[in-house]
Design an enzyme around this catalytic site. Structure first.
Site, PDB file in Angstrom:
ATOM      1  N   THR A 224       0.890  -1.141  -0.037  1.00  0.00           N
ATOM      2  CA  THR A 224      -0.087   0.143  -0.073  1.00  0.00           C
ATOM      3  C   THR A 224       0.713   1.363  -0.197  1.00  0.00           C
ATOM      4  OG1 THR A 224      -0.025   0.010   2.240  1.00  0.00           O
ATOM      5  CG2 THR A 224      -1.908  -1.171   1.256  1.00  0.00           C
ATOM      6  N   ASN A 226       1.089   4.908   1.545  1.00  0.00           N
ATOM      7  CA  ASN A 226       0.437   5.470   2.742  1.00  0.00           C
ATOM      8  C   ASN A 226       0.728   6.903   2.541  1.00  0.00           C
ATOM      9  OD1 ASN A 226       0.850   6.788   5.437  1.00  0.00           O
ATOM     10  ND2 ASN A 226       0.697   4.650   6.094  1.00  0.00           N
ATOM     11  N   GLU A 279      -4.204   4.453   3.417  1.00  0.00           N
ATOM     12  CA  GLU A 279      -3.379   3.627   2.820  1.00  0.00           C
ATOM     13  C   GLU A 279      -4.041   3.078   1.504  1.00  0.00           C
ATOM     14  OE1 GLU A 279      -0.838   0.802   5.530  1.00  0.00           O
ATOM     15  OE2 GLU A 279      -3.123   0.947   6.457  1.00  0.00           O
TER      16      GLU A 279
END
Length: 339
Positions: A224, A226, A279
Protein backbone atom coordinates in the site's frame (compact mmCIF):
# COMPACT_ATOMS: atom_id res chain seq x y z
CA UNK A 1 -3.98 30.78 -12.40
CA UNK A 2 -2.44 33.75 -10.61
CA UNK A 3 -2.48 33.46 -6.79
CA UNK A 4 -1.87 36.36 -4.45
CA UNK A 5 -2.63 37.68 -0.97
CA UNK A 6 -1.05 41.11 -1.56
CA UNK A 7 -2.72 44.18 -3.00
CA UNK A 8 0.63 45.02 -4.59
CA UNK A 9 0.48 42.01 -6.90
CA UNK A 10 -3.24 41.57 -7.59
CA UNK A 11 -4.20 41.73 -11.27
CA UNK A 12 -6.80 44.44 -11.82
CA UNK A 13 -9.51 45.25 -12.77
CA UNK A 14 -11.42 42.19 -11.56
CA UNK A 15 -14.68 40.35 -11.95
CA UNK A 16 -15.09 38.81 -8.50
CA UNK A 17 -16.77 35.74 -7.01
CA UNK A 18 -16.84 36.16 -3.21
CA UNK A 19 -17.05 33.36 -0.65
CA UNK A 20 -15.24 30.67 1.33
CA UNK A 21 -15.92 27.95 -1.26
CA UNK A 22 -14.85 25.03 0.97
CA UNK A 23 -15.51 21.93 -1.10
CA UNK A 24 -16.32 23.97 -4.21
CA UNK A 25 -19.63 22.10 -4.51
CA UNK A 26 -22.25 22.58 -7.19
CA UNK A 27 -23.70 25.64 -5.45
CA UNK A 28 -20.25 27.27 -5.32
CA UNK A 29 -19.74 26.50 -8.99
CA UNK A 30 -22.89 28.46 -9.84
CA UNK A 31 -21.48 31.48 -7.99
CA UNK A 32 -18.17 31.35 -9.87
CA UNK A 33 -19.54 30.81 -13.39
CA UNK A 34 -20.72 34.44 -13.89
CA UNK A 35 -17.13 35.75 -13.64
CA UNK A 36 -15.65 33.31 -16.14
CA UNK A 37 -15.07 33.96 -19.81
CA UNK A 38 -18.53 33.50 -21.40
CA UNK A 39 -16.90 32.17 -24.58
CA UNK A 40 -15.19 29.37 -22.70
CA UNK A 41 -16.84 25.99 -23.10
CA UNK A 42 -18.16 24.73 -19.75
CA UNK A 43 -15.36 22.88 -18.02
CA UNK A 44 -16.14 19.56 -16.45
CA UNK A 45 -14.68 19.43 -12.95
CA UNK A 46 -12.72 16.30 -13.80
CA UNK A 47 -10.97 17.84 -16.80
CA UNK A 48 -8.33 20.53 -17.13
CA UNK A 49 -9.72 23.82 -18.40
CA UNK A 50 -8.76 27.45 -18.51
CA UNK A 51 -5.94 28.65 -20.68
CA UNK A 52 -6.09 32.31 -19.67
CA UNK A 53 -3.06 34.55 -20.02
CA UNK A 54 -1.70 36.04 -16.80
CA UNK A 55 -1.41 39.45 -18.47
CA UNK A 56 -4.65 39.83 -20.39
CA UNK A 57 -8.21 39.82 -18.95
CA UNK A 58 -10.48 37.23 -20.56
CA UNK A 59 -12.43 38.38 -23.58
CA UNK A 60 -16.01 39.36 -22.79
CA UNK A 61 -15.39 40.03 -19.07
CA UNK A 62 -14.39 43.54 -17.96
CA UNK A 63 -11.74 42.31 -15.55
CA UNK A 64 -9.77 39.26 -14.53
CA UNK A 65 -12.04 36.37 -13.51
CA UNK A 66 -11.14 36.29 -9.81
CA UNK A 67 -12.21 34.15 -6.87
CA UNK A 68 -11.78 36.02 -3.58
CA UNK A 69 -11.76 33.94 -0.44
CA UNK A 70 -10.51 34.25 3.12
CA UNK A 71 -7.38 32.81 4.72
CA UNK A 72 -7.68 31.50 7.36
CA UNK A 73 -11.34 30.47 7.33
CA UNK A 74 -13.32 33.07 9.36
CA UNK A 75 -14.51 30.36 11.77
CA UNK A 76 -10.88 29.64 12.67
CA UNK A 77 -10.28 33.31 13.40
CA UNK A 78 -13.32 33.66 15.67
CA UNK A 79 -13.04 30.30 17.49
CA UNK A 80 -9.26 29.91 17.60
CA UNK A 81 -9.71 26.28 16.54
CA UNK A 82 -8.49 24.64 13.34
CA UNK A 83 -11.37 23.85 11.02
CA UNK A 84 -11.38 20.58 9.11
CA UNK A 85 -11.72 21.44 5.44
CA UNK A 86 -13.17 19.56 2.48
CA UNK A 87 -10.65 21.32 0.26
CA UNK A 88 -7.43 22.49 1.95
CA UNK A 89 -5.71 25.23 -0.02
CA UNK A 90 -3.60 23.02 -2.36
CA UNK A 91 -6.75 21.13 -3.42
CA UNK A 92 -8.81 24.29 -3.77
CA UNK A 93 -6.14 25.83 -6.00
CA UNK A 94 -6.10 22.83 -8.31
CA UNK A 95 -9.90 22.63 -8.54
CA UNK A 96 -10.28 26.35 -9.29
CA UNK A 97 -7.53 26.22 -11.89
CA UNK A 98 -9.24 23.34 -13.67
CA UNK A 99 -12.56 25.15 -13.50
CA UNK A 100 -11.14 28.06 -15.47
CA UNK A 101 -10.61 30.70 -12.76
CA UNK A 102 -7.96 33.20 -13.78
CA UNK A 103 -6.93 34.57 -10.40
CA UNK A 104 -7.27 33.55 -6.73
CA UNK A 105 -7.00 36.27 -4.10
CA UNK A 106 -6.56 35.11 -0.51
CA UNK A 107 -7.73 37.88 1.79
CA UNK A 108 -5.91 37.64 5.15
CA UNK A 109 -8.77 37.33 7.63
CA UNK A 110 -7.63 39.28 10.68
CA UNK A 111 -8.95 41.77 13.22
CA UNK A 112 -8.80 44.64 10.76
CA UNK A 113 -10.78 42.83 8.06
CA UNK A 114 -13.30 41.48 10.59
CA UNK A 115 -13.98 45.01 11.91
CA UNK A 116 -14.87 46.57 8.53
CA UNK A 117 -18.45 47.77 8.14
CA UNK A 118 -20.27 46.67 4.98
CA UNK A 119 -19.62 50.07 3.39
CA UNK A 120 -15.93 49.97 4.34
CA UNK A 121 -15.64 46.44 2.94
CA UNK A 122 -16.98 47.55 -0.43
CA UNK A 123 -14.87 50.71 -0.52
CA UNK A 124 -11.58 49.27 0.73
CA UNK A 125 -11.68 45.73 -0.64
CA UNK A 126 -13.86 45.75 -3.75
CA UNK A 127 -13.21 49.28 -5.00
CA UNK A 128 -9.66 50.21 -3.89
CA UNK A 129 -7.98 46.81 -3.56
CA UNK A 130 -9.62 44.77 -6.33
CA UNK A 131 -10.97 47.49 -8.65
CA UNK A 132 -13.98 45.22 -9.18
CA UNK A 133 -16.30 45.81 -12.11
CA UNK A 134 -18.74 43.04 -11.19
CA UNK A 135 -19.32 40.78 -8.19
CA UNK A 136 -21.05 37.41 -7.90
CA UNK A 137 -22.25 36.04 -4.54
CA UNK A 138 -24.60 33.37 -3.27
CA UNK A 139 -28.11 34.24 -2.09
CA UNK A 140 -27.13 33.82 1.58
CA UNK A 141 -23.85 35.75 1.46
CA UNK A 142 -23.15 37.94 4.50
CA UNK A 143 -20.28 40.38 4.95
CA UNK A 144 -18.90 43.13 7.14
CA UNK A 145 -18.59 43.41 10.91
CA UNK A 146 -20.77 40.85 12.74
CA UNK A 147 -21.94 39.67 9.29
CA UNK A 148 -24.34 42.59 9.30
CA UNK A 149 -24.29 43.14 5.53
CA UNK A 150 -26.80 41.31 3.32
CA UNK A 151 -26.76 40.68 -0.41
CA UNK A 152 -29.15 43.58 -0.90
CA UNK A 153 -26.80 45.82 1.09
CA UNK A 154 -23.95 44.71 -1.16
CA UNK A 155 -25.97 45.51 -4.25
CA UNK A 156 -26.96 48.96 -2.97
CA UNK A 157 -23.48 50.00 -1.82
CA UNK A 158 -21.68 48.60 -4.86
CA UNK A 159 -24.05 50.34 -7.28
CA UNK A 160 -22.74 53.70 -6.02
CA UNK A 161 -19.39 52.76 -7.55
CA UNK A 162 -20.77 51.34 -10.77
CA UNK A 163 -20.16 47.72 -9.69
CA UNK A 164 -22.66 45.21 -11.03
CA UNK A 165 -23.70 42.59 -8.43
CA UNK A 166 -25.16 39.22 -9.38
CA UNK A 167 -26.92 37.30 -6.61
CA UNK A 168 -27.01 33.59 -7.45
CA UNK A 169 -30.21 31.91 -6.34
CA UNK A 170 -30.48 28.80 -4.18
CA UNK A 171 -29.24 25.65 -5.94
CA UNK A 172 -31.78 22.80 -5.59
CA UNK A 173 -30.78 20.10 -3.13
CA UNK A 174 -32.65 16.80 -2.67
CA UNK A 175 -31.19 16.33 0.83
CA UNK A 176 -32.04 19.66 2.46
CA UNK A 177 -33.03 23.24 1.79
CA UNK A 178 -29.75 23.96 -0.02
CA UNK A 179 -26.41 22.43 -0.93
CA UNK A 180 -23.89 23.20 1.79
CA UNK A 181 -20.47 22.09 2.95
CA UNK A 182 -22.11 20.98 6.21
CA UNK A 183 -24.45 18.54 4.43
CA UNK A 184 -21.49 17.15 2.48
CA UNK A 185 -19.47 16.64 5.68
CA UNK A 186 -22.44 14.90 7.27
CA UNK A 187 -22.83 12.63 4.24
CA UNK A 188 -19.14 11.69 4.29
CA UNK A 189 -19.22 11.02 8.03
CA UNK A 190 -22.16 8.65 7.62
CA UNK A 191 -20.59 6.83 4.67
CA UNK A 192 -23.10 8.20 2.15
CA UNK A 193 -20.39 8.77 -0.45
CA UNK A 194 -22.69 8.78 -3.48
CA UNK A 195 -24.75 11.54 -1.89
CA UNK A 196 -21.66 13.61 -1.11
CA UNK A 197 -20.30 13.17 -4.64
CA UNK A 198 -23.65 14.16 -6.13
CA UNK A 199 -23.64 17.40 -4.13
CA UNK A 200 -20.01 18.10 -5.00
CA UNK A 201 -20.53 17.40 -8.67
CA UNK A 202 -17.41 15.21 -8.66
CA UNK A 203 -15.77 12.51 -6.56
CA UNK A 204 -14.47 13.56 -3.14
CA UNK A 205 -10.69 13.59 -3.31
CA UNK A 206 -7.69 13.19 -1.04
CA UNK A 207 -4.44 14.85 -2.13
CA UNK A 208 -1.24 13.87 -0.36
CA UNK A 209 2.33 12.62 -0.54
CA UNK A 210 3.30 8.95 -0.31
CA UNK A 211 5.45 8.37 2.78
CA UNK A 212 7.00 5.36 4.49
CA UNK A 213 4.54 3.31 6.54
CA UNK A 214 4.81 0.11 8.60
CA UNK A 215 4.70 -1.97 5.40
CA UNK A 216 2.15 -4.35 6.88
CA UNK A 217 0.30 -4.50 3.56
CA UNK A 218 3.44 -5.74 1.82
CA UNK A 219 3.79 -8.62 4.30
CA UNK A 220 0.18 -9.58 3.55
CA UNK A 221 0.79 -9.51 -0.20
CA UNK A 222 -1.02 -6.19 -0.79
CA UNK A 223 1.55 -3.35 -0.80
CA UNK A 224 0.00 0.00 0.00
CA UNK A 225 0.91 3.63 -0.48
CA UNK A 226 0.70 5.45 2.85
CA UNK A 227 -0.73 8.88 2.09
CA UNK A 228 0.23 11.88 4.21
CA UNK A 229 -2.57 14.43 4.06
CA UNK A 230 -2.71 18.05 5.25
CA UNK A 231 -3.66 17.99 8.96
CA UNK A 232 -6.75 20.12 8.25
CA UNK A 233 -8.16 17.68 5.68
CA UNK A 234 -11.62 16.37 6.53
CA UNK A 235 -11.65 12.55 6.57
CA UNK A 236 -14.76 10.59 5.63
CA UNK A 237 -16.09 7.59 7.55
CA UNK A 238 -13.44 5.04 8.45
CA UNK A 239 -13.62 2.06 6.16
CA UNK A 240 -12.72 0.72 2.72
CA UNK A 241 -13.29 2.58 -0.54
CA UNK A 242 -13.04 1.88 -4.26
CA UNK A 243 -10.84 4.65 -5.67
CA UNK A 244 -9.22 6.05 -8.80
CA UNK A 245 -5.65 7.32 -8.41
CA UNK A 246 -3.94 9.98 -10.53
CA UNK A 247 -0.58 11.75 -10.27
CA UNK A 248 1.61 8.86 -11.37
CA UNK A 249 2.71 10.61 -14.56
CA UNK A 250 4.82 13.23 -12.73
CA UNK A 251 7.68 10.82 -12.05
CA UNK A 252 7.51 8.75 -15.21
CA UNK A 253 7.15 11.61 -17.69
CA UNK A 254 4.37 10.05 -19.72
CA UNK A 255 0.61 9.89 -19.77
CA UNK A 256 -0.72 7.32 -17.30
CA UNK A 257 -4.42 6.60 -17.05
CA UNK A 258 -6.14 6.79 -13.66
CA UNK A 259 -5.33 3.60 -11.76
CA UNK A 260 -7.93 1.41 -10.07
CA UNK A 261 -7.40 1.01 -6.36
CA UNK A 262 -8.79 0.13 -2.98
CA UNK A 263 -8.22 2.41 0.00
CA UNK A 264 -8.50 1.95 3.73
CA UNK A 265 -9.04 4.87 6.10
CA UNK A 266 -8.86 4.12 9.81
CA UNK A 267 -6.86 2.95 12.79
CA UNK A 268 -6.34 -0.70 11.68
CA UNK A 269 -7.90 -2.32 14.79
CA UNK A 270 -6.76 -5.83 13.77
CA UNK A 271 -3.13 -4.82 14.35
CA UNK A 272 -3.84 -2.50 17.27
CA UNK A 273 -3.27 0.71 15.34
CA UNK A 274 -3.53 3.96 17.29
CA UNK A 275 -3.63 6.81 14.79
CA UNK A 276 -5.72 6.96 11.62
CA UNK A 277 -3.90 6.19 8.39
CA UNK A 278 -4.83 6.46 4.73
CA UNK A 279 -3.48 3.52 2.72
CA UNK A 280 -4.05 2.87 -0.98
CA UNK A 281 -3.43 -0.39 -2.83
CA UNK A 282 -3.26 -0.03 -6.62
CA UNK A 283 -4.75 -3.07 -8.31
CA UNK A 284 -2.54 -3.05 -11.42
CA UNK A 285 0.65 -1.26 -10.41
CA UNK A 286 4.03 -2.36 -9.10
CA UNK A 287 6.17 0.79 -9.51
CA UNK A 288 7.77 2.95 -6.83
CA UNK A 289 5.42 5.52 -5.31
CA UNK A 290 7.48 7.02 -2.46
CA UNK A 291 7.61 10.81 -2.52
CA UNK A 292 4.92 11.19 -5.17
CA UNK A 293 1.91 13.44 -4.73
CA UNK A 294 -1.20 11.44 -5.54
CA UNK A 295 -4.81 12.44 -5.97
CA UNK A 296 -7.22 9.76 -4.80
CA UNK A 297 -10.82 10.05 -5.97
CA UNK A 298 -13.31 8.23 -3.74
CA UNK A 299 -15.74 6.49 -6.10
CA UNK A 300 -17.50 3.99 -3.83
CA UNK A 301 -17.81 3.12 -0.13
CA UNK A 302 -17.36 -0.65 0.17
CA UNK A 303 -17.59 -1.37 3.90
CA UNK A 304 -16.92 0.16 7.34
CA UNK A 305 -13.75 -0.50 9.31
CA UNK A 306 -13.77 -3.76 11.27
CA UNK A 307 -11.52 -5.88 13.46
CA UNK A 308 -10.61 -9.42 12.40
CA UNK A 309 -9.64 -12.33 14.64
CA UNK A 310 -6.43 -13.05 12.70
CA UNK A 311 -4.17 -11.73 9.98
CA UNK A 312 -5.32 -14.57 7.73
CA UNK A 313 -8.91 -13.40 8.00
CA UNK A 314 -7.76 -9.85 7.30
CA UNK A 315 -5.84 -11.01 4.22
CA UNK A 316 -8.87 -12.91 2.90
CA UNK A 317 -11.06 -9.83 3.37
CA UNK A 318 -8.54 -7.59 1.57
CA UNK A 319 -8.68 -9.96 -1.39
CA UNK A 320 -12.48 -9.71 -1.40
CA UNK A 321 -12.22 -5.91 -1.15
CA UNK A 322 -9.90 -5.82 -4.18
CA UNK A 323 -12.29 -7.96 -6.23
CA UNK A 324 -15.25 -5.82 -5.15
CA UNK A 325 -13.42 -2.57 -5.94
CA UNK A 326 -12.40 -3.77 -9.42
CA UNK A 327 -15.94 -4.87 -10.25
CA UNK A 328 -17.42 -1.63 -8.93
CA UNK A 329 -14.98 0.65 -10.78
CA UNK A 330 -15.19 -1.22 -14.06
CA UNK A 331 -18.99 -1.06 -13.93
CA UNK A 332 -18.82 2.71 -13.41
CA UNK A 333 -16.73 3.23 -16.55
CA UNK A 334 -19.87 3.27 -18.64
CA UNK A 335 -21.77 5.67 -16.36
CA UNK A 336 -21.94 9.39 -17.24
CA UNK A 337 -19.91 11.79 -15.14
CA UNK A 338 -21.79 13.90 -12.62
CA UNK A 339 -22.72 17.26 -14.10
Amino acid sequence: MWITSSKDTVLTPTAVALGNFDGFHRGHQQVVRPILNPNQVAVDSQKVGGGYSETTPPFGISGYGTVVTFNPHPQEFFTGQTKKLLTPLPEKIEILRRFGVQQLVLLPFDKDLASLTPTQFVEQILVEYLQATRVSVGFDFRFGRHRMGSTEDLKAIASQYGIDVEIVSRFPCPYGDRISSSIIRESLTEGHLNRANQLLGRAYTLLGEVVQGQQLGRTLGFPTANLQLPPEKFLPRYGVYAVLVTGLAARYGKTIAPQLGVMNIGCRPTVAGDNPTVEVHLLDWDGDLYGQSLTVSLEGFLRPEQKFASLEQLKAQIQRDCTHARTYLQARKNLPLLD
